[in-house]
Scaffold this motif. Sequence first.
Motif, mmCIF file in Angstrom:
data_model
loop_
_atom_site.group_PDB
_atom_site.id
_atom_site.type_symbol
_atom_site.label_atom_id
_atom_site.label_comp_id
_atom_site.label_asym_id
_atom_site.label_seq_id
_atom_site.Cartn_x
_atom_site.Cartn_y
_atom_site.Cartn_z
ATOM 1 N N UNK A 1 69.726 90.822 82.394
ATOM 2 C CA UNK A 1 70.202 91.807 83.363
ATOM 3 C C UNK A 1 71.629 92.162 82.995
ATOM 4 N N UNK A 2 72.196 93.032 83.706
ATOM 5 C CA UNK A 2 73.519 93.489 83.339
ATOM 6 C C UNK A 2 74.644 92.592 83.830
ATOM 7 N N UNK A 3 74.287 91.431 84.314
ATOM 8 C CA UNK A 3 75.270 90.512 84.884
ATOM 9 C C UNK A 3 76.355 90.131 83.874
ATOM 10 N N UNK A 4 77.501 89.812 84.368
ATOM 11 C CA UNK A 4 78.571 89.351 83.492
ATOM 12 C C UNK A 4 78.221 87.994 82.901
ATOM 13 N N UNK A 5 78.305 87.881 81.579
ATOM 14 C CA UNK A 5 77.959 86.613 80.930
ATOM 15 C C UNK A 5 78.814 85.453 81.420
ATOM 16 N N UNK A 6 80.077 85.733 81.645
ATOM 17 C CA UNK A 6 80.950 84.642 82.089
ATOM 18 C C UNK A 6 80.607 84.197 83.500
ATOM 19 N N UNK B 1 76.954 78.389 86.900
ATOM 20 C CA UNK B 1 76.027 77.265 86.764
ATOM 21 C C UNK B 1 76.735 75.937 86.944
ATOM 22 N N UNK B 2 78.045 75.962 86.924
ATOM 23 C CA UNK B 2 78.753 74.696 87.067
ATOM 24 C C UNK B 2 79.798 74.791 88.160
ATOM 25 N N UNK B 3 79.798 75.891 88.856
ATOM 26 C CA UNK B 3 80.872 76.141 89.808
ATOM 27 C C UNK B 3 80.369 77.146 90.841
ATOM 28 N N UNK C 1 75.944 85.031 73.774
ATOM 29 C CA UNK C 1 76.611 85.736 74.873
ATOM 30 C C UNK C 1 77.241 84.757 75.872
ATOM 31 N N UNK C 2 78.470 85.021 76.218
ATOM 32 C CA UNK C 2 79.189 84.150 77.132
ATOM 33 C C UNK C 2 80.112 83.182 76.413
ATOM 34 N N UNK D 1 69.832 79.713 74.724
ATOM 35 C CA UNK D 1 69.548 81.090 75.099
ATOM 36 C C UNK D 1 69.078 81.175 76.554
ATOM 37 N N UNK D 2 68.197 80.277 76.913
ATOM 38 C CA UNK D 2 67.763 80.249 78.310
ATOM 39 C C UNK D 2 68.990 80.096 79.192
ATOM 40 N N UNK D 3 69.829 79.193 78.792
ATOM 41 C CA UNK D 3 71.012 78.851 79.537
ATOM 42 C C UNK D 3 71.920 80.067 79.730
#
Lengths: 282, 282
Positions: free
Chosen positions: B9-14, B20-22, B85-86, B171-173
């Motif tokens: 999706x177009x979500x920001x990679x960061x 996922x950790x915050x 990405x990210x 990649x899943x991550x």
Amino acid sequence: MDRIWSRVNGESPLVHKFSQCLNLEEEDCRQLARFEAASRSMGAREDIVVEGEPYGQAAVLLEGWCIRYKLLPDGRRQVVDFVLPGCFIGLHAHIFEVADHSVSTLTPCRLSFFDPQLVAETFAERPRLGGALVWDNACREALLMERVASLGRRSAYEGLAHLLVETCKRLQWCGGLMPGDNRLPISQTVIADTLGLSLVHVSRTISKMRSDGLIEDGTRRGIAVRDLDGLMQVCGYDETYLHREHLPARRRSRMGAETNLRVRPLIVGLGGGGSPPRPVPP
Amino acid sequence: MDRIWSRVNGESPLVHKFSQCLNLEEEDCRQLARFEAASRSMGAREDIVVEGEPYGQAAVLLEGWCIRYKLLPDGRRQVVDFVLPGCFIGLHAHIFEVADHSVSTLTPCRLSFFDPQLVAETFAERPRLGGALVWDNACREALLMERVASLGRRSAYEGLAHLLVETCKRLQWCGGLMPGDNRLPISQTVIADTLGLSLVHVSRTISKMRSDGLIEDGTRRGIAVRDLDGLMQVCGYDETYLHREHLPARRRSRMGAETNLRVRPLIVGLGGGGSPPRPVPP
DNA sequence: CGGCTACTTGAAGGATTTCAACGTAGGTGG
DNA sequence: CCACCTACGTTGAAATCCTTCAAGTAGCCG
């Protein structure tokens, strides 16, 4: 090979290390001393961190050698890094629950254990030291990348040469090299697990290197470098990755959190949109 | 294989990664957005960082794949890591003068360049994000260590299996895996330079793995995983080193406590062509 | 249709491993 | 002091993994 590999003088390993990249102030040294407050001795071949188990406390190695290693499910071992005086151990204790690698002593050691919380405090109270920690960490990563290159692309002979040179450099750097004694306390088994080779082949490679006059016949007393320049030629040693170039002056003003970090122009697309440097087999 | 490997999706990679950790707050996202402000496209096989030259600006990879690699003096190449990405690129720009490795695009990419100073600001203004950066960095180091283990102690077949599994997981991550398309945009040449093998042998290893039904016949379109479990068995895959165990709950309370921040800025960031034949040792 | 890149395949050689046996030094206990 | 044990190192021979050399196929692009 079982004597303690002590430092040349009784200086604090951390002060010694960080004073190479920072003009330590009185208060900095005091803070560093807190890391080294709880000194403790350990014998050879003892575990400090165990893969798969929770981290214990963090530690600084004061004297001696340790190895950082991983084990495959079937028992194959890969040594990831040598831990020399002034190196931190288990500094990830405050980030990860479970250790992803093990650390064991190679020789008798003296370490100082500290609460990981101390790291956070250091960043808060002595930002300059925090910068030094960051730098230290980045250096370790650079070392790791070079190891990857070694394992992937160097022959046994080259890899051994590179490992020896690198280790000597690091020893000089951390002051862990004994004056009249340049032997390294590493058995062929450890070398094999570091270079990803079999013990037998390491033995043969060392024999060859010995007969080439590059190292001493240090059997059972640790290997000793005789011809550093020769070794460097063998592996085409390039010290860049150790990042010691401009430590004296420039670094001092940049590491400190007070000063401004500078920006540099982009380097992108060199080679006119062509491919990255690629040595193509004809 | 040359299309842009975009995100699901177009979500920001960061935002995707760090959420996922915050538990990201409004202000955290705003800060992360600053890293992604200056988006720019690049073609495949362009240099971003060049070993031996000064770092440019730092960057975040938004879409596409890059590789981080080192070159030996004689041109042999070792790929150290895939940049997905990210991932950050050249985050050491504010620590080291000279780059000790290169980074190039593998596919067409979209990146955002930012002033390294932004990292320092982030630590100062959003310590929770600073903690996340520390965590991210530690994860990359864990990845590197696993690569060392792979190169040193796994066979070609095992190493390939491990690389494929690891890459799929990552990649899943990072959300970079296309829904109906699990192909990876890596040529055999890149795989060879990652595993430290010759191109020819990689071709044979892939053939075998294909006939074993573990991967798809993705020739010239990228390799595609067919039987992930099978691959995991082949290499005895153990996910510990990715440190994803307790991300959902526990991590959030530990990484993010602006109150009791156990971790403190320990920044550090680290962020084609083939290797010629290995010369025969004397 | 070239010309390029990516991949494939066969054959030969070299690097490295495995298996197995032997040697040697240091430590321990009788 | 010797016998014994263990860790470490050496050496030979055969097997295996992987590389090199060389040639050939297949897809893509202009």
